[in-house]
Write a protein that holds these residues in place. Sequence first.
Motif, mmCIF file in Angstrom:
data_model
loop_
_atom_site.group_PDB
_atom_site.id
_atom_site.type_symbol
_atom_site.label_atom_id
_atom_site.label_comp_id
_atom_site.label_asym_id
_atom_site.label_seq_id
_atom_site.Cartn_x
_atom_site.Cartn_y
_atom_site.Cartn_z
ATOM 1 N N LEU A 14 0.800 -1.292 -0.175
ATOM 2 C CA LEU A 14 -0.007 -0.091 -0.175
ATOM 3 C C LEU A 14 0.844 1.307 -0.064
ATOM 4 N N ALA A 15 1.852 1.247 0.088
ATOM 5 C CA ALA A 15 2.916 2.323 0.201
ATOM 6 C C ALA A 15 2.917 3.249 -1.054
ATOM 7 N N PRO A 16 2.718 2.920 -2.296
ATOM 8 C CA PRO A 16 2.546 3.839 -3.393
ATOM 9 C C PRO A 16 1.020 4.852 -3.179
ATOM 10 N N ALA A 17 0.403 4.117 -2.757
ATOM 11 C CA ALA A 17 -1.079 4.872 -2.270
ATOM 12 C C ALA A 17 -0.774 5.827 -1.330
ATOM 13 N N ARG A 18 -0.266 5.153 -0.129
ATOM 14 C CA ARG A 18 0.039 6.096 0.955
ATOM 15 C C ARG A 18 0.797 7.290 0.564
ATOM 16 N N VAL A 20 0.823 9.030 -2.237
ATOM 17 C CA VAL A 20 0.156 9.934 -2.960
ATOM 18 C C VAL A 20 -1.088 10.633 -1.927
ATOM 19 N N VAL A 21 -1.372 9.860 -0.865
ATOM 20 C CA VAL A 21 -2.582 10.497 -0.280
ATOM 21 C C VAL A 21 -2.058 11.360 0.849
ATOM 22 N N ARG A 22 -0.621 11.057 1.504
ATOM 23 C CA ARG A 22 -0.318 11.898 2.801
ATOM 24 C C ARG A 22 -0.134 13.228 2.395
ATOM 25 N N PRO A 23 0.448 13.612 1.282
ATOM 26 C CA PRO A 23 0.891 14.902 0.947
ATOM 27 C C PRO A 23 -0.625 15.918 1.017
ATOM 28 N N LEU A 185 -1.643 3.662 9.095
ATOM 29 C CA LEU A 185 -0.889 3.487 7.720
ATOM 30 C C LEU A 185 -0.504 4.919 7.393
ATOM 31 N N LEU A 186 -1.318 5.791 7.201
ATOM 32 C CA LEU A 186 -1.150 7.167 7.061
ATOM 33 C C LEU A 186 -0.469 8.121 7.952
#
Length: 238
Positions: A14-18, A20-23, A185-186
């Motif tokens: 899930l790291a790629p999605a994280r 993208v979403v975190r910023p 995760l986030l």
Amino acid sequence: MSVAAFLGSVEEALAPARDVVRPVLSDHRVLAAWAVLVAASVGVLWWDLRRHNEAIPSLMRGVWTLVAVYSGPAGLALYWYAGRTQIARDSLWRRGVRSTAHCYSGCGAGEVTGVVLLVGVLAIGDQLVTTLGTFAFAYTFGYALTVGPLLQEGETLATALADALYTETPSITVMEVTAIGTDVLLAGEATIGEPLFWGALAFSLSVGFVAAYPVNVALVRVGVKEGMADPTQLAEAS
């Protein structure tokens, strides 16, 4: 494979999605805009309840208010789809929305209380402790929202607890595993003063709703849950 290894593999996947979403969730401007949308959604909801839907009981008014607080315009749209007395007709899908909303309101309150208290206020550094504690708050609040009305209807405490455990455990479990897992995760290392802390919390709640919805539809379909009262019938009774 050990539990730690499994969780590590999930986090890596899930790291790629994280990333993208975190910023986005870390941007204070996004958080401010979201707060405005939530306030507007709650305002429209209350206006509609007072102006057009006085027949809706106080419990469901509180449920829909919390749904709008957690999910903003999406929560308002769910109310418009399944909660108003003006819906064209009831359906399994609308009953599933109301059932999920009921679970969402209680569990969400527990999750917010747990995260803010344990991570934000007490600043407990052990992630396992804060995660388990948040689960405990979510389950407690979720069950309480079912047990309370049953006690008011005259059921004994033992019967009400058994009913809540039977009907709500699958939905609560799926919702909170997804929501709390997403939040960890986030924003596992975020503090209460960071936009990411609040942004990830709001985002994770809505993710939990999406995950729990098909579970509630299935439970309503097989008769485990009733899906809350049909609002069109409330209007007719009124």
